[in-house]
Design an enzyme around this catalytic site. Structure first.
Site, short mmCIF file in Angstrom:
data_model
loop_
_atom_site.label_atom_id
_atom_site.label_comp_id
_atom_site.label_asym_id
_atom_site.label_seq_id
_atom_site.Cartn_x
_atom_site.Cartn_y
_atom_site.Cartn_z
N SER A 161 27.15 16.18 -61.65
CA SER A 161 27.22 17.15 -60.55
C SER A 161 28.60 17.04 -59.91
O SER A 161 29.26 16.01 -60.00
CB SER A 161 26.16 16.82 -59.51
OG SER A 161 26.37 17.53 -58.31
N TYR A 215 20.58 11.47 -53.97
CA TYR A 215 21.10 12.31 -55.05
C TYR A 215 22.58 12.01 -55.31
O TYR A 215 23.00 11.82 -56.46
CB TYR A 215 20.91 13.79 -54.67
CG TYR A 215 21.28 14.78 -55.75
CD1 TYR A 215 20.38 15.12 -56.76
CD2 TYR A 215 22.53 15.40 -55.76
CE1 TYR A 215 20.72 16.04 -57.74
CE2 TYR A 215 22.88 16.32 -56.73
CZ TYR A 215 21.97 16.64 -57.72
OH TYR A 215 22.30 17.56 -58.69
#
Ligand code: NDP
Length: 269
Positions: free
Chosen positions: A156, A169
């Site tokens: 990401s 996350y």
């Protein structure tokens, strides 16, 4: 049979984790479009996994859905066993499965911390470890590819951009970055290529609520002026695992419409 086109994946078999929906489904379809047969891993949605299988078969490639939780060691061993039994030796592994469980730090439960780390980071470790073992067992097939095997992690932009209210996350993706680079360093001499993609905002279920409530705010973070589509990632992954990218290992390819260019600094700071 290998193709003379270096972008072709003809004659190769792939596993994509979390391929029932979203980015994983797009990766599976784009790998098939490039010529690979694909194992469609899923955890909880057999119907959606079968939709991915159907889309792949419509491209003339073989596909099989296999249920496995990437955070469970036994599941991963069984996933690779079933994959090899159905499609033969595996050449390509895309470790894509991931989840979000957002909360301000002070309210984040240990369960939500552990769940995200277990799927996004430990899952990546388990999948990559088994991939390396199986690539070694398979051996180099130079008529198919100059590489013994290819691994791509779906990381990401948040492996480099801090993300408030999502410490679990962001930590999982930051961890994936060094997991990827370390494994790449460790196995490059065996001709195993290990890379990552770093998507920005891609239209999937994982961020449906954020897009519904804050699309304008999201677009301010994307210089290119649109939210990404799963196929934007799938096409890049298909290229990254192909021989057209044979000299690339240990890299993260950000696919983010310029999000990592820090657009808020334009004319500022
Ligand atoms: P989705 O929620 O659409 O897809 C997630 C997929 O992962 C589903 O197929 C789901 O399967 C599967 N999955 C979840 N947990 C497990 C598990 N324990 N074992 C096996 N499969 C599992 O989201 P995205 O497509 O957006 O996310 C895919 C990846 O892309 C994630 O790693 C995410 O972090 C990353 N990413 C996404 C971005 C975005 O903007 N969308 C941006 C940056 C990165 P099932 O439904 O069967 O449980």
């Amino acid at each position: 049979m290998a193709s003379s086109d270096p972008a072709s994946l003809s004659g190769q078999a792939a596993i994509v984790t979390g391929a029932s929906t979203g980015i994983g489904a797009a990766c599976a379809v784009e790998l098939a479009r490039a010529g690979a047969d694909v194992v469609v891993n899923y955890r909880g949605s057999p119907q959606e996994a079968e939709e991915t299988v159907t889309a792949i078969e419509a491209l003339g490639r073989r596909a099989v859905a296999v249920k496995a939780d990437v955070s469970m060691e036994d599941d991963i061993l069984r996933l690779f066993d079933e994959a090899e039994a159905r499609l033969g030796p595996i050449d390509i592994v895309v470790s894509n499965a991931g989840i979000q469980k957002d909360a301000p730090l002070a309210e984040m439960s240990l369960d939500d911390w552990n769940a995200v780390i277990a799927v996004n980071l430990t899952g990546g470790f388990l999948v990559a470890r088994e991939a390396v073992r199986r690539f070694r067992r398979k051996g180099l097939r130079e008529s198919v590819s100059p590489a013994l095997g290819k691994i791509v992690f779906d990381s990401s932009v948040h492996q480099v951009i801090p993300w408030a209210f999502r410490a679990n996350y962001a930590a999982s993706k930051g961890g994936l970055k060094l997991l990827m680079e370390t494994v790449a360093q460790e196995v490059a001499s065996e001709k195993i290529r290990v890379n990552a993609v770093g998507p920005g905002a891609i239209a999937t279920a994982i961020n449906a609520a954020e897009r519904e409530n804050g699309l304008d705010e999201m677009l301010k973070l994307i210089p290119y002026g649109r939210v990404g589509e799963p196929a934007d990632i799938g096409r890049a992954v298909a290229w990254l695992v192909s021989d057209a990218a044979d000299y690339i290992t240990g890299q993260t390819l950000f696919i983010d419409g310029g999000m990592t260019l820090h657009p808020s600094f334009k004319g500022n700071g």
